[in-house]
Design a protein around this motif. Structure first.
Motif, PDB file in Angstrom:
ATOM      1  N   ASN A   1      25.401  -1.261 -41.180  1.00 53.08           N
ATOM      2  CA  ASN A   1      24.997  -1.904 -39.929  1.00 53.08           C
ATOM      3  C   ASN A   1      24.482  -3.330 -40.151  1.00 53.08           C
ATOM      4  N   ASN A   2      24.978  -4.248 -39.343  1.00 52.33           N
ATOM      5  CA  ASN A   2      24.622  -5.667 -39.320  1.00 52.33           C
ATOM      6  C   ASN A   2      25.229  -6.493 -40.443  1.00 52.33           C
ATOM      7  N   LYS A   3      26.152  -5.961 -41.224  1.00 55.72           N
ATOM      8  CA  LYS A   3      26.803  -6.768 -42.253  1.00 55.72           C
ATOM      9  C   LYS A   3      28.122  -7.316 -41.726  1.00 55.72           C
ATOM     10  N   LYS A   4      29.125  -6.464 -41.582  1.00 59.76           N
ATOM     11  CA  LYS A   4      30.418  -6.911 -41.054  1.00 59.76           C
ATOM     12  C   LYS A   4      30.541  -6.625 -39.561  1.00 59.76           C
ATOM     13  N   PHE A   5      29.803  -5.636 -39.091  1.00 59.61           N
ATOM     14  CA  PHE A   5      29.802  -5.259 -37.678  1.00 59.61           C
ATOM     15  C   PHE A   5      28.528  -4.468 -37.426  1.00 59.61           C
ATOM     16  N   ARG A   6      28.199  -4.284 -36.161  1.00 61.29           N
ATOM     17  CA  ARG A   6      27.024  -3.496 -35.764  1.00 61.29           C
ATOM     18  C   ARG A   6      27.494  -2.210 -35.108  1.00 61.29           C
ATOM     19  N   VAL A   7      26.665  -1.193 -35.208  1.00 60.83           N
ATOM     20  CA  VAL A   7      26.979   0.098 -34.608  1.00 60.83           C
ATOM     21  C   VAL A   7      25.818   0.511 -33.718  1.00 60.83           C
ATOM     22  N   GLU A   8      26.143   0.966 -32.527  1.00 60.58           N
ATOM     23  CA  GLU A   8      25.155   1.529 -31.608  1.00 60.58           C
ATOM     24  C   GLU A   8      25.657   2.900 -31.193  1.00 60.58           C
ATOM     25  N   TRP A   9      24.903   3.930 -31.557  1.00 57.76           N
ATOM     26  CA  TRP A   9      25.309   5.296 -31.224  1.00 57.76           C
ATOM     27  C   TRP A   9      25.094   5.563 -29.751  1.00 57.76           C
ATOM     28  N   ILE A  10      26.088   6.154 -29.113  1.00 59.87           N
ATOM     29  CA  ILE A  10      26.006   6.543 -27.702  1.00 59.87           C
ATOM     30  C   ILE A  10      25.481   7.968 -27.617  1.00 59.87           C
ATOM     31  N   ASP A  11      26.055   8.850 -28.420  1.00 53.69           N
ATOM     32  CA  ASP A  11      25.578  10.222 -28.559  1.00 53.69           C
ATOM     33  C   ASP A  11      26.029  10.714 -29.929  1.00 53.69           C
ATOM     34  N   HIS A  12      25.894  12.002 -30.201  1.00 52.71           N
ATOM     35  CA  HIS A  12      26.212  12.544 -31.525  1.00 52.71           C
ATOM     36  C   HIS A  12      27.703  12.434 -31.856  1.00 52.71           C
ATOM     37  N   GLN A  13      28.563  12.328 -30.859  1.00 49.16           N
ATOM     38  CA  GLN A  13      30.007  12.306 -31.078  1.00 49.16           C
ATOM     39  C   GLN A  13      30.669  10.973 -30.755  1.00 49.16           C
ATOM     40  N   SER A  14      29.890   9.943 -30.444  1.00 52.73           N
ATOM     41  CA  SER A  14      30.507   8.664 -30.106  1.00 52.73           C
ATOM     42  C   SER A  14      29.553   7.503 -30.371  1.00 52.73           C
ATOM     43  N   PHE A  15      30.140   6.367 -30.659  1.00 53.93           N
ATOM     44  CA  PHE A  15      29.367   5.148 -30.869  1.00 53.93           C
ATOM     45  C   PHE A  15      30.207   3.953 -30.465  1.00 53.93           C
ATOM     46  N   LYS A  16      29.522   2.842 -30.264  1.00 53.92           N
ATOM     47  CA  LYS A  16      30.231   1.592 -30.022  1.00 53.92           C
ATOM     48  C   LYS A  16      29.967   0.700 -31.221  1.00 53.92           C
TER      49      LYS A  16
END
Length: 151
Positions: A31-46
Motif C-alpha cells: 500500500n502507497n508504493k505503486k498503488f493504494r488499496v482501500e478495502w470495501i468489504d472482505h471480498q472486494s477492494f478498490k
C-alpha cells in the motif's frame, strides 16, 4: 444503453495463489508504493493509482477526484486459489464532457450564428480521446496490481 457501457469499461480476471487473508497481508505491505488499496468489504477492494495525468494526481496528492482507479472482487476457487475480477466504472469526466458539448451545441443552434460543423465532430472525437487516455492509465494500473500479486 447498458450494453454500450459494458463495452467501455475494462474487465480482467486472474488467479492469486493463496487465501483472502494472505492477499490482504500482501496488499498491506504494498500500500502507497505503486498503488493504494482501500478495502470495501472482505471480498472486494478498490485500488488507486498514485499517478494520473488526466486527473492531476501525482505522488498520492489527490486533486478533486480520486484519480485512476479500479475495483476488485474476490471469489475462492475449488483449487484453494482466489479469483480476482478487476473492473472499472465509466469515468464521470466523460459525462461532464458530453453534457458540456451538448449544452454548447444547443447554445449555438439557439443563436443566430452559423453552426460550426467542427462542433459535431468534436463531441465524439473528444469522448474517444478522453476514454483512450483513461483506458491506457487504467490498464497500467491493472498491470501493476496483477504483476504484484502474481509474482
Amino acid at each position: 444503453m447498458k450494453g454500450v457501457l459494458s463495452r467501455i469499461i475494462l474487465k480482467e480476471e486472474f488467479l492469486f495463489d493463496g487465501t483472502v487473508e494472505q492477499l490482504g497481508e500482501k496488499l498491506r505491505f504494498q500500500n502507497n508504493k505503486k498503488f493504494r488499496v482501500e478495502w470495501i468489504d472482505h471480498q472486494s477492494f478498490k485500488f488507486l493509482s498514485n499517478f494520473s495525468l488526466g486527473t492531476l494526481m501525482i505522488n498520492n496528492n489527490p486533486g478533486v477526484v480520486e484519480g485512476i482507479k479500479g475495483y476488485a472482487r474476490l471469489s475462492e476457487t475449488a483449487y484453494g486459489k482466489i479469483k480476482i475480477s478487476l473492473t472499472t466504472k465509466v469515468r464521470i469526466e466523460l459525462y461532464f464532457f458530453l453534457a458540456a458539448m451538448v449544452i454548447a451545441i444547443i447554445a449555438v443552434l439557439g443563436s443566430k450564428d452559423n453552426f460550426p460543423i467542427w462542433m459535431i465532430w468534436l463531441t465524439p472525437l473528444g469522448l474517444l480521446w478522453f476514454w483512450f487516455v483513461y483506458r491506457m492509465q487504467e490498464q497500467i494500473l491493472f498491470n501493476k496490481l496483477k504483476n504484484y500479486l502474481t509474482k
